[in-house]
Motif scaffolding. Structure first.
Motif, PDB file in Angstrom:
ATOM      1  N   ASP A 145     -19.507  60.644   7.941  1.00  0.00           N
ATOM      2  CA  ASP A 145     -18.477  60.357   6.547  1.00  0.00           C
ATOM      3  C   ASP A 145     -17.457  59.376   6.941  1.00  0.00           C
ATOM      4  OD1 ASP A 145     -17.274  61.091   4.147  1.00  0.00           O
ATOM      5  OD2 ASP A 145     -15.945  62.580   5.047  1.00  0.00           O
ATOM      6  N   ILE A 146     -18.016  58.099   6.516  1.00  0.00           N
ATOM      7  CA  ILE A 146     -17.281  56.954   6.676  1.00  0.00           C
ATOM      8  C   ILE A 146     -16.485  56.646   5.470  1.00  0.00           C
ATOM      9  CG2 ILE A 146     -17.323  54.551   7.288  1.00  0.00           C
ATOM     10  CD1 ILE A 146     -20.006  54.977   8.711  1.00  0.00           C
ATOM     11  N   SER A 147     -15.036  56.530   5.501  1.00  0.00           N
ATOM     12  CA  SER A 147     -14.460  56.385   4.254  1.00  0.00           C
ATOM     13  C   SER A 147     -14.534  55.057   3.739  1.00  0.00           C
ATOM     14  CB  SER A 147     -12.967  56.509   4.698  1.00  0.00           C
ATOM     15  OG  SER A 147     -12.217  55.415   5.628  1.00  0.00           O
ATOM     16  N   PRO A 148     -14.629  54.917   2.490  1.00  0.00           N
ATOM     17  CA  PRO A 148     -14.640  53.396   1.947  1.00  0.00           C
ATOM     18  C   PRO A 148     -13.633  52.564   2.360  1.00  0.00           C
ATOM     19  CG  PRO A 148     -14.710  55.424   0.311  1.00  0.00           C
ATOM     20  CD  PRO A 148     -14.229  55.714   1.472  1.00  0.00           C
ATOM     21  N   SER A 149     -12.526  52.865   2.894  1.00  0.00           N
ATOM     22  CA  SER A 149     -11.519  51.773   3.387  1.00  0.00           C
ATOM     23  C   SER A 149     -12.172  51.159   5.023  1.00  0.00           C
ATOM     24  CB  SER A 149     -10.013  52.460   3.655  1.00  0.00           C
ATOM     25  OG  SER A 149      -9.999  53.588   4.647  1.00  0.00           O
ATOM     26  N   VAL A 150     -12.707  51.809   5.595  1.00  0.00           N
ATOM     27  CA  VAL A 150     -13.403  51.486   6.842  1.00  0.00           C
ATOM     28  C   VAL A 150     -14.536  50.361   6.408  1.00  0.00           C
ATOM     29  CG1 VAL A 150     -14.752  52.101   8.867  1.00  0.00           C
ATOM     30  CG2 VAL A 150     -12.892  53.406   8.110  1.00  0.00           C
ATOM     31  N   ILE A 151     -15.275  50.750   5.501  1.00  0.00           N
ATOM     32  CA  ILE A 151     -16.491  49.747   4.897  1.00  0.00           C
ATOM     33  C   ILE A 151     -15.620  48.360   4.334  1.00  0.00           C
ATOM     34  CG2 ILE A 151     -18.516  49.600   3.311  1.00  0.00           C
ATOM     35  CD1 ILE A 151     -18.770  51.249   5.651  1.00  0.00           C
ATOM     36  N   ASP A 152     -14.575  48.660   3.724  1.00  0.00           N
ATOM     37  CA  ASP A 152     -13.825  47.594   3.108  1.00  0.00           C
ATOM     38  C   ASP A 152     -13.297  46.674   3.939  1.00  0.00           C
ATOM     39  OD1 ASP A 152     -14.520  48.556   0.602  1.00  0.00           O
ATOM     40  OD2 ASP A 152     -12.670  49.329   0.137  1.00  0.00           O
ATOM     41  N   ASP A 153     -12.830  47.282   4.940  1.00  0.00           N
ATOM     42  CA  ASP A 153     -12.119  46.411   6.076  1.00  0.00           C
ATOM     43  C   ASP A 153     -13.337  45.675   7.134  1.00  0.00           C
ATOM     44  OD1 ASP A 153     -10.188  45.868   8.259  1.00  0.00           O
ATOM     45  OD2 ASP A 153     -11.462  47.232   9.522  1.00  0.00           O
ATOM     46  N   LEU A 154     -14.598  46.337   7.044  1.00  0.00           N
ATOM     47  CA  LEU A 154     -15.644  45.897   7.928  1.00  0.00           C
ATOM     48  C   LEU A 154     -16.168  44.495   7.083  1.00  0.00           C
ATOM     49  CD1 LEU A 154     -17.753  45.328   9.751  1.00  0.00           C
ATOM     50  CD2 LEU A 154     -19.110  47.198   8.501  1.00  0.00           C
ATOM     51  N   LYS A 155     -16.238  44.444   5.677  1.00  0.00           N
ATOM     52  CA  LYS A 155     -16.524  43.545   4.802  1.00  0.00           C
ATOM     53  C   LYS A 155     -15.447  42.380   4.776  1.00  0.00           C
ATOM     54  CE  LYS A 155     -19.594  45.940   1.730  1.00  0.00           C
ATOM     55  NZ  LYS A 155     -19.756  46.691   0.386  1.00  0.00           N
ATOM     56  N   SER A 156     -14.459  42.830   4.777  1.00  0.00           N
ATOM     57  CA  SER A 156     -13.196  41.551   5.015  1.00  0.00           C
ATOM     58  C   SER A 156     -13.434  40.877   6.355  1.00  0.00           C
ATOM     59  CB  SER A 156     -11.728  42.430   4.903  1.00  0.00           C
ATOM     60  OG  SER A 156     -11.747  42.806   3.662  1.00  0.00           O
ATOM     61  N   ARG A 157     -13.458  41.672   7.105  1.00  0.00           N
ATOM     62  CA  ARG A 157     -13.687  41.016   8.531  1.00  0.00           C
ATOM     63  C   ARG A 157     -14.932  40.107   8.755  1.00  0.00           C
ATOM     64  NH1 ARG A 157     -13.969  44.860  12.677  1.00  0.00           N
ATOM     65  NH2 ARG A 157     -14.184  46.453  11.108  1.00  0.00           N
ATOM     66  N   LEU A 158     -15.923  40.494   8.098  1.00  0.00           N
ATOM     67  CA  LEU A 158     -16.920  39.834   8.064  1.00  0.00           C
ATOM     68  C   LEU A 158     -16.933  38.470   7.260  1.00  0.00           C
ATOM     69  CD1 LEU A 158     -19.998  42.512   7.502  1.00  0.00           C
ATOM     70  CD2 LEU A 158     -19.537  41.114   9.613  1.00  0.00           C
ATOM     71  N   ALA A 159     -16.160  38.650   6.267  1.00  0.00           N
ATOM     72  CA  ALA A 159     -15.899  37.513   5.379  1.00  0.00           C
ATOM     73  C   ALA A 159     -15.049  36.479   6.011  1.00  0.00           C
ATOM     74  CB  ALA A 159     -15.294  38.162   3.832  1.00  0.00           C
ATOM     75  N   ALA A 160     -14.156  37.096   6.823  1.00  0.00           N
ATOM     76  CA  ALA A 160     -13.329  36.116   7.702  1.00  0.00           C
ATOM     77  C   ALA A 160     -13.836  35.430   8.931  1.00  0.00           C
ATOM     78  CB  ALA A 160     -11.854  37.148   7.791  1.00  0.00           C
ATOM     79  N   THR A 161     -14.932  35.692   9.100  1.00  0.00           N
ATOM     80  CA  THR A 161     -15.596  35.304  10.444  1.00  0.00           C
ATOM     81  C   THR A 161     -15.437  33.773  10.651  1.00  0.00           C
ATOM     82  OG1 THR A 161     -17.217  37.156  10.429  1.00  0.00           O
ATOM     83  CG2 THR A 161     -17.717  35.156  11.900  1.00  0.00           C
ATOM     84  N   ARG A 162     -14.968  33.467  11.715  1.00  0.00           N
ATOM     85  CA  ARG A 162     -14.860  31.965  12.094  1.00  0.00           C
ATOM     86  C   ARG A 162     -15.992  31.570  12.873  1.00  0.00           C
ATOM     87  NH1 ARG A 162      -8.968  30.963  14.446  1.00  0.00           N
ATOM     88  NH2 ARG A 162     -10.067  32.697  15.740  1.00  0.00           N
ATOM     89  N   TRP A 163     -17.017  30.627  12.226  1.00  0.00           N
ATOM     90  CA  TRP A 163     -18.157  30.274  12.911  1.00  0.00           C
ATOM     91  C   TRP A 163     -17.966  29.408  13.806  1.00  0.00           C
ATOM     92  CZ3 TRP A 163     -21.580  34.128  12.522  1.00  0.00           C
ATOM     93  CH2 TRP A 163     -21.512  35.034  11.444  1.00  0.00           C
TER      94      TRP A 163
END
Length: 101
Positions: free
Chosen positions: A8-26
């Motif tokens: 049971d993963i809360s939507p806020s955890v998924i939103d945080d993951l997506k935000s961190r993925l978007a902020a990745t510095r390659w």
């Protein structure tokens, strides 16, 4: 002793993951087309984009929850596992693990 468990993963955890993925510095990468120095940067970027924009986290959670999940304490180590009996007349026991502990 085992206890029932449900993913049971809360939507806020998924939103945080997506935000961190978007902020990745390659970082820049040396020529690595043959993967001789680890993960290929372009492949990793496409994988992260998929996790961020294409993968249905909720759908996967629902699918995984179709299996019987349990938690248990083994010598002070928390263990999450699925226990499912094989179907058919010639089933084989299977144990998949990753690392220890």
């Amino acid at each position: 002793m085992k206890t029932d468990f449900k993913i049971d993963i809360s939507p806020s955890v998924i939103d945080d993951l997506k935000s961190r993925l978007a902020a990745t510095r390659w970082i820049d990468q040396i020529d690595n087309d043959k993967w001789q120095y680890g993960t290929n940067k372009e492949y990793l970027k496409s994988l992260c984009s998929y996790w961020q924009n294409g993968f249905s986290w909720k759908e996967q959670e629902d699918y995984l929850n179709t299996f019987p999940h349990y938690k248990a304490d083994v010598d002070g180590i928390g263990l999450h596992f699925i226990y499912a009996k094989g179907e058919g007349s010639h089933t084989l026991p299977l144990l998949l693990t990753h690392g220890w502990p």
